[in-house]
Write a protein that holds these residues in place. Structure first.
Motif, PDB file in Angstrom:
ATOM      1  N   SER A   4      44.701  50.581  51.609  1.00 34.02           N
ATOM      2  CA  SER A   4      44.601  52.027  51.709  1.00 34.02           C
ATOM      3  C   SER A   4      43.996  52.429  53.039  1.00 34.02           C
ATOM      4  O   SER A   4      43.480  51.609  53.781  1.00 34.02           O
ATOM      5  N   ALA A   5      44.052  53.720  53.306  1.00 33.37           N
ATOM      6  CA  ALA A   5      43.505  54.227  54.565  1.00 33.37           C
ATOM      7  C   ALA A   5      42.014  53.961  54.660  1.00 33.37           C
ATOM      8  O   ALA A   5      41.478  53.768  55.735  1.00 33.37           O
ATOM      9  N   SER A   6      41.331  53.937  53.505  1.00 31.23           N
ATOM     10  CA  SER A   6      39.894  53.693  53.544  1.00 31.23           C
ATOM     11  C   SER A   6      39.563  52.245  53.892  1.00 31.23           C
ATOM     12  O   SER A   6      38.477  51.948  54.334  1.00 31.23           O
ATOM     13  N   GLU A   7      40.524  51.339  53.675  1.00 36.21           N
ATOM     14  CA  GLU A   7      40.289  49.937  53.995  1.00 36.21           C
ATOM     15  C   GLU A   7      40.544  49.637  55.468  1.00 36.21           C
ATOM     16  O   GLU A   7      40.053  48.664  56.005  1.00 36.21           O
ATOM     17  N   GLY A   8      41.343  50.433  56.128  1.00 36.58           N
ATOM     18  CA  GLY A   8      41.674  50.109  57.497  1.00 36.58           C
ATOM     19  C   GLY A   8      42.173  51.319  58.242  1.00 36.58           C
ATOM     20  O   GLY A   8      42.030  52.446  57.815  1.00 36.58           O
ATOM     21  N   GLY A   9      42.763  51.053  59.385  1.00 38.95           N
ATOM     22  CA  GLY A   9      43.323  52.119  60.183  1.00 38.95           C
ATOM     23  C   GLY A   9      42.448  52.557  61.342  1.00 38.95           C
ATOM     24  O   GLY A   9      42.929  53.135  62.299  1.00 38.95           O
ATOM     25  N   SER A  10      41.147  52.280  61.288  1.00 35.20           N
ATOM     26  CA  SER A  10      40.278  52.676  62.392  1.00 35.20           C
ATOM     27  C   SER A  10      40.460  51.697  63.551  1.00 35.20           C
ATOM     28  O   SER A  10      40.864  50.562  63.368  1.00 35.20           O
ATOM     29  N   THR A  11      40.159  52.159  64.749  1.00 36.71           N
ATOM     30  CA  THR A  11      40.288  51.300  65.931  1.00 36.71           C
ATOM     31  C   THR A  11      39.084  50.370  66.022  1.00 36.71           C
ATOM     32  O   THR A  11      37.950  50.797  65.878  1.00 36.71           O
ATOM     33  N   VAL A  12      39.375  49.099  66.263  1.00 35.33           N
ATOM     34  CA  VAL A  12      38.347  48.064  66.345  1.00 35.33           C
ATOM     35  C   VAL A  12      38.512  47.329  67.671  1.00 35.33           C
ATOM     36  O   VAL A  12      39.630  47.066  68.103  1.00 35.33           O
ATOM     37  N   THR A  13      37.396  46.996  68.300  1.00 33.22           N
ATOM     38  CA  THR A  13      37.402  46.179  69.508  1.00 33.22           C
ATOM     39  C   THR A  13      36.591  44.922  69.240  1.00 33.22           C
ATOM     40  O   THR A  13      35.476  45.002  68.723  1.00 33.22           O
TER      41      THR A  13
ATOM     42  N   ASP B   5      37.924  33.573  67.283  1.00 34.19           N
ATOM     43  CA  ASP B   5      36.560  33.340  66.792  1.00 34.19           C
ATOM     44  C   ASP B   5      35.628  34.336  67.460  1.00 34.19           C
ATOM     45  O   ASP B   5      35.500  34.344  68.693  1.00 34.19           O
ATOM     46  N   VAL B   6      34.979  35.172  66.642  1.00 35.22           N
ATOM     47  CA  VAL B   6      34.103  36.227  67.140  1.00 35.22           C
ATOM     48  C   VAL B   6      32.681  35.923  66.675  1.00 35.22           C
ATOM     49  O   VAL B   6      32.439  35.727  65.480  1.00 35.22           O
ATOM     50  N   VAL B   7      31.743  35.888  67.613  1.00 35.08           N
ATOM     51  CA  VAL B   7      30.338  35.625  67.292  1.00 35.08           C
ATOM     52  C   VAL B   7      29.837  36.703  66.337  1.00 35.08           C
ATOM     53  O   VAL B   7      30.020  37.894  66.565  1.00 35.08           O
ATOM     54  N   GLY B   8      29.209  36.281  65.238  1.00 35.96           N
ATOM     55  CA  GLY B   8      28.653  37.207  64.262  1.00 35.96           C
ATOM     56  C   GLY B   8      29.649  37.768  63.271  1.00 35.96           C
ATOM     57  O   GLY B   8      29.276  38.469  62.339  1.00 35.96           O
ATOM     58  N   ARG B   9      30.931  37.492  63.467  1.00 40.76           N
ATOM     59  CA  ARG B   9      31.950  38.031  62.564  1.00 40.76           C
ATOM     60  C   ARG B   9      32.845  36.941  61.992  1.00 40.76           C
ATOM     61  O   ARG B   9      33.487  37.132  60.980  1.00 40.76           O
ATOM     62  N   GLY B  10      32.910  35.819  62.670  1.00 39.02           N
ATOM     63  CA  GLY B  10      33.788  34.742  62.213  1.00 39.02           C
ATOM     64  C   GLY B  10      35.172  34.866  62.816  1.00 39.02           C
ATOM     65  O   GLY B  10      35.367  35.487  63.847  1.00 39.02           O
ATOM     66  N   ARG B  11      36.144  34.289  62.134  1.00 39.19           N
ATOM     67  CA  ARG B  11      37.521  34.274  62.633  1.00 39.19           C
ATOM     68  C   ARG B  11      38.250  35.552  62.239  1.00 39.19           C
ATOM     69  O   ARG B  11      38.239  35.955  61.083  1.00 39.19           O
ATOM     70  N   VAL B  12      38.900  36.166  63.224  1.00 39.16           N
ATOM     71  CA  VAL B  12      39.641  37.406  63.010  1.00 39.16           C
ATOM     72  C   VAL B  12      41.100  37.162  63.375  1.00 39.16           C
ATOM     73  O   VAL B  12      41.396  36.618  64.443  1.00 39.16           O
ATOM     74  N   ALA B  13      41.997  37.562  62.502  1.00 38.01           N
ATOM     75  CA  ALA B  13      43.434  37.461  62.770  1.00 38.01           C
ATOM     76  C   ALA B  13      43.881  38.700  63.539  1.00 38.01           C
ATOM     77  O   ALA B  13      43.751  39.815  63.049  1.00 38.01           O
ATOM     78  N   VAL B  14      44.397  38.484  64.738  1.00 35.24           N
ATOM     79  CA  VAL B  14      44.935  39.576  65.545  1.00 35.24           C
ATOM     80  C   VAL B  14      46.457  39.490  65.418  1.00 35.24           C
ATOM     81  O   VAL B  14      47.064  38.507  65.836  1.00 35.24           O
ATOM     82  N   GLN B  15      47.043  40.518  64.811  1.00 33.19           N
ATOM     83  CA  GLN B  15      48.476  40.517  64.528  1.00 33.19           C
ATOM     84  C   GLN B  15      49.253  41.218  65.640  1.00 33.19           C
ATOM     85  O   GLN B  15      48.868  42.290  66.085  1.00 33.19           O
TER      86      GLN B  15
ATOM     87  N   GLY C 108      43.139  46.195  56.015  1.00 34.12           N
ATOM     88  CA  GLY C 108      42.337  45.995  54.815  1.00 34.12           C
ATOM     89  C   GLY C 108      41.900  44.570  54.588  1.00 34.12           C
ATOM     90  O   GLY C 108      40.896  44.314  53.948  1.00 34.12           O
ATOM     91  N   ASP C 109      42.621  43.603  55.126  1.00 38.04           N
ATOM     92  CA  ASP C 109      42.287  42.193  54.918  1.00 38.04           C
ATOM     93  C   ASP C 109      41.408  41.628  56.028  1.00 38.04           C
ATOM     94  O   ASP C 109      41.232  40.430  56.143  1.00 38.04           O
ATOM     95  N   GLY C 110      40.842  42.502  56.869  1.00 40.45           N
ATOM     96  CA  GLY C 110      39.963  42.057  57.946  1.00 40.45           C
ATOM     97  C   GLY C 110      40.680  41.725  59.234  1.00 40.45           C
ATOM     98  O   GLY C 110      40.058  41.385  60.232  1.00 40.45           O
ATOM     99  N   ALA C 111      41.996  41.837  59.243  1.00 38.50           N
ATOM    100  CA  ALA C 111      42.778  41.564  60.438  1.00 38.50           C
ATOM    101  C   ALA C 111      42.805  42.799  61.341  1.00 38.50           C
ATOM    102  O   ALA C 111      42.368  43.879  60.950  1.00 38.50           O
TER     103      ALA C 111
END
Length: 120
Positions: free
Chosen positions: A28-37, A61-71, A103-106
């Motif tokens: 849903s929109a509440s799970e994602g959609g915002s811009t992330v850097t 691999d992001v320090v403090g966040r772990g592994r992030v999938a960039v699609q 929404g899945d952290g990607a």
């Protein structure tokens, strides 16, 4: 005539299932959609999904966040973002990614001209 109510109830059940399956969304929109850097180090690059019109995935691999999938979408012509130069990336390269949170952290690089995945 007795089979008509049975057929009607089966058709209704199929219609309900079809409606529910079409209404299901991938977050849903509440799970994602915002811009992330993010900034991190490339852990893997998988462009194989592009062969069947899926998203390529660069794991960062992001320090403090772990592994992030960039699609990276297969259809860049439908994106506002400039295409990512995947040839300029390699495992171990330090990168910055700007994209829409999923929404899945990607993160998906596509929907804004400011979105990018670039070496630092």
């Amino acid at each position: 005539m007795r089979s008509l109510p049975v057929l009607s109830s089966r058709m209704s059940a199929c219609l309900v299932l079809a409606t529910v399956s079409c209404a299901t969304t991938r977050g849903s929109a509440s799970e994602g959609g915002s811009t992330v850097t993010i900034e991190g180090v490339v852990a893997s690059i998988d462009t194989q999904p592009w062969t069947y019109d899926g998203h390529a995935v660069v794991q960062v691999d992001v320090v403090g966040r772990g592994r992030v999938a960039v699609q990276l979408p297969a259809r860049w012509n439908l994106c506002q973002a400039a295409p990512v130069d995947v040839q300029a990336l390699a495992v171990g390269t330090r990168v910055q990614a700007v994209g829409s949170a999923e929404g899945d952290g990607a993160i998906t690089v596509c929907s804004d001209a400011a979105h990018r995945l670039v070496p630092l």
